[in-house]
Design an enzyme around this catalytic site. Structure first.
Site, PDB file in Angstrom:
ATOM      1  N   HIS A 419     -91.078 -15.574  26.616  1.00 26.52           N
ATOM      2  CA  HIS A 419     -91.899 -15.964  27.769  1.00 26.52           C
ATOM      3  C   HIS A 419     -91.359 -15.321  29.039  1.00 26.52           C
ATOM      4  O   HIS A 419     -92.114 -14.743  29.830  1.00 26.52           O
ATOM      5  CB  HIS A 419     -91.894 -17.490  27.898  1.00 26.52           C
ATOM      6  CG  HIS A 419     -92.597 -18.010  29.106  1.00 26.52           C
ATOM      7  ND1 HIS A 419     -93.815 -18.653  29.051  1.00 26.52           N
ATOM      8  CD2 HIS A 419     -92.274 -17.990  30.428  1.00 26.52           C
ATOM      9  CE1 HIS A 419     -94.196 -18.997  30.267  1.00 26.52           C
ATOM     10  NE2 HIS A 419     -93.264 -18.603  31.119  1.00 26.52           N
ATOM     11  N   GLU A 420     -90.040 -15.419  29.228  1.00 28.07           N
ATOM     12  CA  GLU A 420     -89.446 -14.865  30.448  1.00 28.07           C
ATOM     13  C   GLU A 420     -89.597 -13.348  30.498  1.00 28.07           C
ATOM     14  O   GLU A 420     -89.966 -12.780  31.532  1.00 28.07           O
ATOM     15  CB  GLU A 420     -87.963 -15.258  30.532  1.00 28.07           C
ATOM     16  CG  GLU A 420     -87.708 -16.740  30.620  1.00 28.07           C
ATOM     17  CD  GLU A 420     -88.457 -17.396  31.757  1.00 28.07           C
ATOM     18  OE1 GLU A 420     -88.695 -16.746  32.784  1.00 28.07           O
ATOM     19  OE2 GLU A 420     -88.818 -18.572  31.620  1.00 28.07           O
ATOM     20  N   HIS A 423     -92.871 -12.072  31.644  1.00 27.23           N
ATOM     21  CA  HIS A 423     -93.103 -12.020  33.092  1.00 27.23           C
ATOM     22  C   HIS A 423     -92.807 -10.618  33.622  1.00 27.23           C
ATOM     23  O   HIS A 423     -93.504 -10.111  34.504  1.00 27.23           O
ATOM     24  CB  HIS A 423     -92.232 -13.036  33.818  1.00 27.23           C
ATOM     25  CG  HIS A 423     -92.807 -14.403  33.851  1.00 27.23           C
ATOM     26  ND1 HIS A 423     -93.938 -14.720  34.558  1.00 27.23           N
ATOM     27  CD2 HIS A 423     -92.411 -15.554  33.266  1.00 27.23           C
ATOM     28  CE1 HIS A 423     -94.213 -15.999  34.403  1.00 27.23           C
ATOM     29  NE2 HIS A 423     -93.300 -16.527  33.615  1.00 27.23           N
TER      30      HIS A 423
END
Length: 615
Positions: A419-420, A423
């Site tokens: 998820h990170e 980004h």
């Protein structure tokens, strides 16, 4: 340097505030308004004037479109144009006024493989222009006043007593002698197009304070008025939980030998073309223990085993967390590098602005691996990722989560790390590698969170999964079977009832992101049902197209990020995915994509209105 974007907090809070300080300001009050329009491929086909464009390079075609679409407008070419691996030429322009950038006025053009315009996005300012160049009379506050105004308005922990200004260019300065920021703050004179249709002259003050990397637009006439704020942070052998295992509940650790892909990491993960490393450092990432939460990562501890055997003991029952820091850093380094390699195969390469020290002459800007901080001491129960423009390192912070006893380490939940990292992907692709400010409106920021969940969920799919399989986000690290989202990701409306109009009642990016990922999950399964599912760790391509539904969905979503306008809404991002499919497969999956979105209220009749979305 241009501002970054710290995004990616998987655990939602009640507000997006400046991290870790009493009386913190809610940054939602300063979000950039949605101003972009998007002309899809279907709309472009209806314009006969476009078809008659003279042929030329993709740069010439794109420039001609802007000149014809926005006659008499002043603009400049942004230097991050490239042709992606799907054959689309991506070109971006920044509007200027009296030679000064309008920082939130962009025009992006997508030129297809046939040399014709596929689509374009536009947020150029069309209101009244200032009568004179402000540089003539210089009737605006000086940059030091702007810095102090931002410090006061946002309650920043930056001190500027005794600081002085150094000129970097005609419109940009650096502040020397400050304290409290991780690097010297800067200020750039620029315009901002306001939501009311007017134009404001501002100082864009950039301050990196760790958990927030801010671009604050201070009014250049009155030093107490902040118009908008962009935050870049939306927070050998390797013994690891291998790719596809979301957390320690899904399997055991394995010892993997040389797990890199030499097609996407030809220098391996442990070299940068100049130096061969024996620690968790290489061309794509540098991982270390960061217990004090500081910025001096270079000298921090990182495992450096004999014979490159990154094999360390770990079990979820071990306590305290620092006793297994070697295993934590190794796992974080492994997961992030696999992300790099997979995303590279899907199109996030050097030209597109990926994260590498050495780009090996393949385009883009180097010197920007991802700084990976394991067991970062600046927070708990979270993680974040700061995405500056291409050429500056990304920064991921993985925290300890205290919701269980013993505490749990985010490095071991792959979904959080993917998820990170995503980004970084979405912020580099949307708006182009040189602009990390294009996911800061509420709905676009929500999609930034949704993309992170989507890729994390797609990666964890198991061989026996079907469209009836449901997944939660962050269940292990948060010690909660419900995870950290409102609903599980599911194609069952009884399990997850979210639709586009749900956004009318939502004002937080993680909640809006859950709606977006829910839609993408529908599209994912429609494509899997049509094309099957490759359960291997890498896609198989036929004529540049993944031959299964899972990786095809990941590819189309990624291509859509690069096509869509700056700060898109759901409708525009949907159209960009459809246009990505038109370019890649000649629209072979149009029905499956439309059906997935339409089921969740984003069909043909869906309309964006920030206060009254309809679907």
């Amino acid at each position: 340097s241009l501002p970054l974007h710290v995004l990616a907090h998987p655990q939602p809070s009640t507000s997006t505030s400046l991290a870790g300080r009493a009386g913190a300001v809610d940054l939602n009050e300063f979000r950039v308004a949605h101003r972009s329009s998007y002309a899809s491929h279907d709309e472009m086909k209806k314009l006969p004037s476009i078809a008659s464009f003279r042929q030329g390079t993709y740069l010439e075609v794109a420039t001609e479109l802007v000149k014809q679409t926005m006659p008499n407008m002043e603009f400049r070419l942004v230097d991050d144009h490239y042709v992606g691996d799907s054959g689309i030429g991506h070109v971006r322009f920044r509007q200027t006024m009296h030679g000064i950038d309008i920082d939130n006025s962009d025009f992006n053009v997508n030129v297809g493989k046939d040399g014709k315009i596929l689509s374009h996005g536009n947020s150029f300012y069309t209101g009244p222009a200032p009568a004179s160049n402000p540089m003539i009379k210089r009737d605006f506050i000086d940059p030091m006043q702007a810095l102090n105004g931002v410090r006061k308005a946002l309650n920043l922990p930056v001190k500027a007593d005794g600081a002085h200004v150094e000129n970097m260019s005609e419109h940009k300065v650096m502040f020397k002698g400050t304290s409290g920021a991780l690097s010297d703050p800067t200020a750039k004179l620029c315009y901002m197009a306001k939501e009311d249709g007017s134009l404001a002259l501002t100082w864009r003050v950039e301050t990196d304070i760790g958990d927030n990397w801010l671009l604050s637009y201070m009014d250049a006439k009155e030093s107490s008025k902040v118009h908008n704020v962009v935050d870049y942070v939306a927070h050998a052998t390797f013994q690891v939980y291998k790719w596809g295992l979301a957390d320690p509940t899904e399997g055991k650790r394995d010892i993997l030998t040389n797990p890199w892909n030499l097609k996407t990491s030809p220098l391996t993960w442990l070299a940068d073309g100049k130096t061969n490393f024996t620690a968790t450092r290489g061309n794509n990432a540098i991982a270390q223990y960061n217990p004090d939460g500081g910025n001096d990562y270079e000298n921090n501890y990182r495992p450096s085993p004999k014979n490159l055997k990154f094999e360390y003991p770990y079990s979820p029952d071990m306590n305290p967390p620092k006793t297994y820091i070697d295993a934590s850093v190794t796992q974080l380094f492994y997961t992030s590098n696999v992300c790099h390699d997979l995303y590279y195969m899907l199109g996030f390469n050097e030209k597109a602005g990926n994260f590498q020290v050495n780009n090996r002459g393949q385009g883009g800007k180097g010197n920007d691996y991802v700084i990976l901080n394991a067991q970062d001491g600046s927070g708990t129960n979270n993680a974040n990722f700061a995405t500056p423009p291409d050429g500056q390192p990304g920064r991921m912070r993985a925290y300890i989560w205290t919701r269980a006893n013993p505490p749990r380490d985010a490095s071991f939940e792959a979904g959080t790390i993917i998820h990170e990292y995503t980004h970084g992907l979405s912020n580099r692709l949307c708006g182009g590698p040189a602009n990390s400010r294009c996911l800061n409106a509420l709905e676009s920021g929500g999609m930034g969170e949704g993309w992170g969940d989507f890729y994390a969920t797609a990666v964890r799919l198991k061989p026996n999964d079907t469209r009836k399989t449901n997944y939660v986000k962050g269940g292990w690290v948060n010690n909660s079977p419900k995870g950290v989202r409102m609903y599980p990701y599911s194609t069952d409306m009884n399990v997850n009832p979210l639709v586009y109009t749900s956004n009318n009642k939502l004002n937080e990016v993680h909640a809006i992101g859950t709606v977006w990922c829910t839609m993408l999950y529908e599209v994912l399964w429609n494509l899997i049902d049509k094309h099957g599912k490759n359960d291997g760790p890498v896609p198989v391509f036929e004529n540049g197209v993944p031959n299964d539904g899972k990786y095809l969905a990941m590819k189309l979503v990624m291509d859509g990020m690069a096509i869509q306008p700056c700060n898109p809404n759901f409708v525009q991002a949907r159209d960009a995915i459809l246009d990505a499919d038109m370019n890649l497969t000649k629209g072979a999956n149009k029905c499956e994509i439309w059906k997935g979105f339409a089921k969740r209220g984003l069909g043909v009749g869906a309309k964006f209105d920030p206060k009254n979305r309809t679907g």
